[in-house]
Design a protein around this motif. Structure first.
Motif, PDB file in Angstrom:
ATOM      1  N   TYR A  37     -27.655  22.525  68.592  1.00  0.00           N
ATOM      2  CA  TYR A  37     -27.396  24.314  68.897  1.00  0.00           C
ATOM      3  C   TYR A  37     -25.677  23.654  69.014  1.00  0.00           C
ATOM      4  CZ  TYR A  37     -31.607  26.111  70.062  1.00  0.00           C
ATOM      5  OH  TYR A  37     -33.219  26.856  69.983  1.00  0.00           O
ATOM      6  N   HIS A  38     -24.822  24.983  68.219  1.00  0.00           N
ATOM      7  CA  HIS A  38     -23.326  25.138  68.001  1.00  0.00           C
ATOM      8  C   HIS A  38     -22.962  26.238  69.306  1.00  0.00           C
ATOM      9  CE1 HIS A  38     -24.225  21.990  64.987  1.00  0.00           C
ATOM     10  NE2 HIS A  38     -23.223  21.584  65.673  1.00  0.00           N
ATOM     11  N   ARG A  39     -23.198  27.376  68.591  1.00  0.00           N
ATOM     12  CA  ARG A  39     -22.278  28.629  69.167  1.00  0.00           C
ATOM     13  C   ARG A  39     -23.415  29.254  69.270  1.00  0.00           C
ATOM     14  NH1 ARG A  39     -18.321  27.734  64.571  1.00  0.00           N
ATOM     15  NH2 ARG A  39     -17.810  25.369  64.537  1.00  0.00           N
ATOM     16  N   ALA A  95     -26.608  20.225  72.455  1.00  0.00           N
ATOM     17  CA  ALA A  95     -25.802  21.211  71.504  1.00  0.00           C
ATOM     18  C   ALA A  95     -24.341  20.130  71.536  1.00  0.00           C
ATOM     19  CB  ALA A  95     -25.580  22.559  72.342  1.00  0.00           C
ATOM     20  N   ASP A  96     -23.515  20.612  70.263  1.00  0.00           N
ATOM     21  CA  ASP A  96     -22.916  19.749  70.181  1.00  0.00           C
ATOM     22  C   ASP A  96     -21.439  20.440  70.184  1.00  0.00           C
ATOM     23  OD1 ASP A  96     -24.759  18.264  69.416  1.00  0.00           O
ATOM     24  OD2 ASP A  96     -24.070  17.885  67.281  1.00  0.00           O
ATOM     25  N   ASP A  97     -20.444  19.794  70.258  1.00  0.00           N
ATOM     26  CA  ASP A  97     -19.481  20.248  70.093  1.00  0.00           C
ATOM     27  C   ASP A  97     -17.908  20.501  71.144  1.00  0.00           C
ATOM     28  OD1 ASP A  97     -19.072  19.267  67.545  1.00  0.00           O
ATOM     29  OD2 ASP A  97     -19.477  21.263  66.833  1.00  0.00           O
ATOM     30  N   ALA A  98     -19.068  21.687  71.897  1.00  0.00           N
ATOM     31  CA  ALA A  98     -18.629  21.790  73.802  1.00  0.00           C
ATOM     32  C   ALA A  98     -17.844  22.868  73.301  1.00  0.00           C
ATOM     33  CB  ALA A  98     -17.474  21.028  74.289  1.00  0.00           C
ATOM     34  N   SER A 151     -21.188  11.299  74.040  1.00  0.00           N
ATOM     35  CA  SER A 151     -20.487  11.022  73.047  1.00  0.00           C
ATOM     36  C   SER A 151     -20.440  11.548  71.394  1.00  0.00           C
ATOM     37  CB  SER A 151     -19.727   9.965  73.176  1.00  0.00           C
ATOM     38  OG  SER A 151     -18.657   9.421  71.663  1.00  0.00           O
ATOM     39  N   HIS A 152     -19.366  12.370  71.158  1.00  0.00           N
ATOM     40  CA  HIS A 152     -19.279  12.752  69.901  1.00  0.00           C
ATOM     41  C   HIS A 152     -18.394  12.303  69.210  1.00  0.00           C
ATOM     42  CE1 HIS A 152     -20.480  15.610  66.550  1.00  0.00           C
ATOM     43  NE2 HIS A 152     -20.469  16.488  67.400  1.00  0.00           N
ATOM     44  N   THR A 153     -17.554  11.288  69.325  1.00  0.00           N
ATOM     45  CA  THR A 153     -16.420  10.724  69.377  1.00  0.00           C
ATOM     46  C   THR A 153     -15.529  11.228  69.749  1.00  0.00           C
ATOM     47  OG1 THR A 153     -15.395  12.273  66.845  1.00  0.00           O
ATOM     48  CG2 THR A 153     -17.348  10.199  66.827  1.00  0.00           C
ATOM     49  N   TRP A 155     -12.133  12.570  68.360  1.00  0.00           N
ATOM     50  CA  TRP A 155     -11.645  14.029  67.451  1.00  0.00           C
ATOM     51  C   TRP A 155     -12.368  14.555  66.120  1.00  0.00           C
ATOM     52  CZ3 TRP A 155      -9.357  13.288  62.881  1.00  0.00           C
ATOM     53  CH2 TRP A 155      -8.619  12.386  62.545  1.00  0.00           C
ATOM     54  N   HIS A 156     -13.089  14.307  66.058  1.00  0.00           N
ATOM     55  CA  HIS A 156     -14.592  14.245  65.428  1.00  0.00           C
ATOM     56  C   HIS A 156     -14.315  14.194  63.776  1.00  0.00           C
ATOM     57  CE1 HIS A 156     -17.522  17.273  63.784  1.00  0.00           C
ATOM     58  NE2 HIS A 156     -18.158  17.330  65.116  1.00  0.00           N
ATOM     59  N   PRO A 157     -13.862  13.478  63.495  1.00  0.00           N
ATOM     60  CA  PRO A 157     -13.155  13.039  62.318  1.00  0.00           C
ATOM     61  C   PRO A 157     -14.534  12.584  60.924  1.00  0.00           C
ATOM     62  CG  PRO A 157     -13.322  10.811  63.644  1.00  0.00           C
ATOM     63  CD  PRO A 157     -13.669  11.730  64.270  1.00  0.00           C
TER      64      PRO A 157
END
Ligand SMILES: [Zn+2]
Length: 265
Positions: A37-39, A95-98, A151-153, A155-157
């Motif tokens: 999930y994301h948002r 869930a990604d991206d916090a 971890s999702h890197t 800064w998400h490049p």
């Protein structure tokens, strides 16, 4: 590691299930769905937003199908041959991206379930971007014991694009710092011990997968809308990207198809 080698190790791990495993054919390989999930919001603002009503329906489906929501680390241990067996009807939630809505909408809706969730976080956004959680919010989720921060890197490049734009040596330095800095910052700010990585945009390549393994990541996750099987590449394990278009019906079909292989697990 080859499938054959992995099977050998797994068989040593537990005699109780050596029979079923030995009989499983490649065509009937067991599978575990991992959802990402994301948002979350009352209405669909963009393609990554899942409405609260849709998420409510998902939770209902997971309960009605008697799913066992397992920690993502268990899926990885099973794939690595370190855990002989997963419970029947296993599924993992990520869930990604916090995004703030994960703390403000998703977490309250999940509170009574006790289900474990893995959050893949890129630290540059935390307490910085307006849409992202604060470090305090992440710490509060982690303190429940049900949320694991990975971890999702940094800064998400878009890593394959960066590879094309840079020299080989420059890209190696850049990618290494993205994978190492992220882990270091999550450790400094949260005391987290990330062992897993999610590739930004699900994008990776052979060189990046080798780098993640070299840097000590036990496994990495991509997208791909497939279940995880024992045959999947450890540094690019697939996840199902959940959008609002995935209502109760599509989710039920997705899970039932995966669970149809349980007898072989
Ligand atoms: Zn992301």
């Amino acid at each position: 590691m080859t499938g054959g080698r992995r099977r050998f190790i797994t068989l040593l791990g537990g005699a109780a299930w050596a029979g079923p495993f030995a009989q499983a054919s490649a065509a009937a390989a067991p599978r575990v769905p991992v959802l990402v999930y994301h948002r979350f919001a009352a209405t669909v603002a963009d393609s990554m937003t899942v409405r609260e009503t849709t998420f409510e329906a998902h939770l209902r489906v997971l309960r009605e199908l008697r799913c066992t929501v397992v920690p993502l680390t268990d899926v990885v241990a099973w794939r690595r041959g370190e855990l002989a067996q997963l419970p029947p009807r296993a599924v993992a939630l990520t869930a990604d991206d916090a995004h703030r809505s994960q703390a403000e909408v998703m977490a309250p809706m999940l509170r009574d379930t006790g289900w474990p969730v893995t959050l893949f976080v890129y630290p540059s956004a935390v307490s910085n971007a307006s849409y992202a959680m604060t470090w305090d919010q992440l710490a509060a989720l982690q303190a429940t014991g049900r949320y694991r921060i990975e971890s999702h890197t940094y800064w998400h490049p878009h890593l394959p694009r960066e590879r094309r734009a840079r020299t080989a040596a420059d890209f190696e330095r850049f990618a290494t710092s993205q994978l190492v800095q992220s882990r270091d910052r999550l450790r400094e700010r949260l005391g987290a011990r990330p062992t897993l990585l999610a590739w930004p945009f699900g994008m990776t390549d052979d060189g990046l997968m080798a780098l993640a393994a070299r840097l000590g990541y036990e496994a990495s996750f991509a997208l791909g809308n497939r279940d995880v099987s024992l045959h999947d590449e450890l540094q690019a394990l697939p996840r199902h990207l959940v959008t609002d278009a995935m209502g109760a019906g599509p989710l039920t079909r997705l899970l039932e198809q995966a669970f149809a292989t349980d007898r072989d697990r």
